[in-house]
Motif scaffolding. Structure first.
Motif, PDB file in Angstrom:
ATOM      1  N   PHE A 164    -113.634 -37.612  25.641  1.00  0.00           N
ATOM      2  CA  PHE A 164    -113.403 -36.194  25.373  1.00  0.00           C
ATOM      3  C   PHE A 164    -113.174 -35.925  23.885  1.00  0.00           C
ATOM      4  O   PHE A 164    -112.647 -34.898  23.508  1.00  0.00           O
ATOM      5  CB  PHE A 164    -112.184 -35.713  26.185  1.00  0.00           C
ATOM      6  N   SER A 165    -113.562 -36.858  23.025  1.00  0.00           N
ATOM      7  CA  SER A 165    -113.330 -36.644  21.592  1.00  0.00           C
ATOM      8  C   SER A 165    -114.224 -35.546  21.031  1.00  0.00           C
ATOM      9  O   SER A 165    -113.904 -34.930  20.011  1.00  0.00           O
ATOM     10  CB  SER A 165    -113.565 -37.941  20.815  1.00  0.00           C
ATOM     11  N   GLY A 166    -115.363 -35.306  21.674  1.00  0.00           N
ATOM     12  CA  GLY A 166    -116.324 -34.341  21.166  1.00  0.00           C
ATOM     13  C   GLY A 166    -117.315 -34.933  20.182  1.00  0.00           C
ATOM     14  O   GLY A 166    -118.189 -34.232  19.667  1.00  0.00           O
ATOM     15  N   ASP A 167    -117.207 -36.238  19.932  1.00  0.00           N
ATOM     16  CA  ASP A 167    -118.107 -36.931  19.010  1.00  0.00           C
ATOM     17  C   ASP A 167    -119.106 -37.735  19.829  1.00  0.00           C
ATOM     18  O   ASP A 167    -118.774 -38.772  20.394  1.00  0.00           O
ATOM     19  CB  ASP A 167    -117.290 -37.846  18.096  1.00  0.00           C
ATOM     20  N   ILE A 168    -120.338 -37.266  19.884  1.00  0.00           N
ATOM     21  CA  ILE A 168    -121.345 -37.909  20.731  1.00  0.00           C
ATOM     22  C   ILE A 168    -121.643 -39.321  20.267  1.00  0.00           C
ATOM     23  O   ILE A 168    -122.089 -40.172  21.055  1.00  0.00           O
ATOM     24  CB  ILE A 168    -122.636 -37.052  20.772  1.00  0.00           C
ATOM     25  N   GLY A 185    -116.763 -36.144  28.821  1.00  0.00           N
ATOM     26  CA  GLY A 185    -115.618 -35.387  29.304  1.00  0.00           C
ATOM     27  C   GLY A 185    -115.545 -33.959  28.831  1.00  0.00           C
ATOM     28  O   GLY A 185    -114.713 -33.197  29.298  1.00  0.00           O
ATOM     29  N   VAL A 186    -116.424 -33.576  27.920  1.00  0.00           N
ATOM     30  CA  VAL A 186    -116.414 -32.214  27.402  1.00  0.00           C
ATOM     31  C   VAL A 186    -117.722 -31.548  27.803  1.00  0.00           C
ATOM     32  O   VAL A 186    -118.800 -32.101  27.613  1.00  0.00           O
ATOM     33  CB  VAL A 186    -116.186 -32.201  25.867  1.00  0.00           C
ATOM     34  N   ILE A 202    -117.399 -35.820  33.777  1.00  0.00           N
ATOM     35  CA  ILE A 202    -116.206 -35.221  34.374  1.00  0.00           C
ATOM     36  C   ILE A 202    -116.151 -33.794  33.869  1.00  0.00           C
ATOM     37  O   ILE A 202    -115.882 -33.538  32.700  1.00  0.00           O
ATOM     38  CB  ILE A 202    -114.943 -36.022  34.033  1.00  0.00           C
ATOM     39  N   SER A 203    -116.440 -32.861  34.761  1.00  0.00           N
ATOM     40  CA  SER A 203    -116.828 -31.514  34.359  1.00  0.00           C
ATOM     41  C   SER A 203    -115.786 -30.458  34.696  1.00  0.00           C
ATOM     42  O   SER A 203    -114.966 -30.631  35.602  1.00  0.00           O
ATOM     43  CB  SER A 203    -118.156 -31.159  35.037  1.00  0.00           C
TER      44      SER A 203
END
Length: 295
Positions: A164-168, A185-186, A202-203
């Motif tokens: 869920f860091s947002g860094d692909i 996760g995001v 995980i939505s």
């Protein structure tokens, strides 16, 4: 072979207008999501307002979801709690109730040292249930970096990570350095995640739009980029809400718009402003009325 493939919905917790947990609606929502094709259910996470639930309510929420699943899809239980012993308790409860796995944050009550993070997961691993480590450096002090995950992944029951860091770029590094399954996760990386090798998602927003979420993830995993992009661009304005602090209020409102009302959020979460609700409604209607989404 992956244990947690596909779209696993991080469930909201339905409430009555006087803020009591509505277990009947929770059961119905689970049945509906399964009928719409989701691959798994996750109760008692952040989106499920676990921190506002009493222990009795939390136990009953988990047990209700497991009962509603009827074994058709795996149930992975959120175990977030301030003390390691409490995290272990919720993992044991999940295992004894018939869950397929747990989703586990690192220590959340302060900024721990690396050895404390590892010891936390060591204690959890002893429960003997598959564990998805949950990396959420946006909201908590600990960042489960790929290097730290490489150490944690050596524990017996750590099988995956919710990233869920947002860094692909993390997806590539985790897959390179560990044997963990990666579950994006995001929501606003729901297309990029599977294209980069994530086998699960995980939505959040698929609480309201499950069939659309499943379709998007399947297209991306199949490498059908042109089709995936068309659908993704219709949904991404809604997906952005999943990374906002007010995600629970926003997603519960989306469920109301989808004809699946689940009531209010418990304080300290309050209703959003009228302007935000108008914006969500406009984006929701635009998404569901698109020929791409309908098709």
């Amino acid at each position: 072979m992956s244990k947690f493939e596909g779209v696993h919905v991080a469930l909201v917790t339905p409430m009555t207008n006087d803020y009591e947990v509505n277990y009947q609606r929770l059961y119905e929502i689970c049945e509906w999501l399964i009928s719409e094709g989701v691959n798994g259910l996750i109760p008692a996470g952040s989106l499920g307002e676990y921190a506002t639930l009493s222990n009795e309510e939390r136990r009953k929420v988990v047990e209700t979801v497991i009962e509603a699943s009827k074994g058709h899809v795996p149930v992975t239980v959120g175990t977030g709690a301030p003390a390691t012993k409490d995290v272990v308790y919720w993992a044991e409860h999940a295992k004894n109730s018939g869950a397929s796995g747990v989703m586990a944050l690192p220590p959340i009550n302060y900024n721990p040292l690396e050895n404390e993070v590892i010891a936390h997961y060591e204690a959890l691993s002893k429960v003997g249930i598959p564990i998805i480590a949950y990396n959420n450096p946006r909201d908590y002090a600990v960042d489960l970096t790929p290097d730290l995950l490489a150490k944690i992944s050596k524990l017996d029951n750590i099988v995956g990570v919710k990233e869920f860091s947002g860094d692909i770029r993390r997806v590539h590094d985790i897959l390179e350095k560990t044997d963990l399954e990666v579950l994006i996760g995001v929501d606003d990386l729901a297309m990029e995640g599977p294209l980069c090798g994530a086998t699960g998602w995980i939505s959040g927003v698929p609480n309201a739009l499950p069939a659309e979420g499943v379709k998007l993830f399947q297209l991306a995993r199949a490498g059908k980029v042109d089709e995936a992009i068309q659908l993704y661009r219709k949904l991404i304005p809604l997906f952005h809400y999943d990374a906002e602090p007010q995600l629970v209020q926003a997603i519960k409102y989306m469920m109301e718009l989808a004809g699946q009302p689940v009531g209010p959020t418990r304080p300290p979460r309050l209703a959003l402003t009228d302007e935000v609700y108008v914006a969500i409604k406009e984006q929701f209607q635009k998404a569901i009325n698109s020929p791409v989404t309908k098709g």
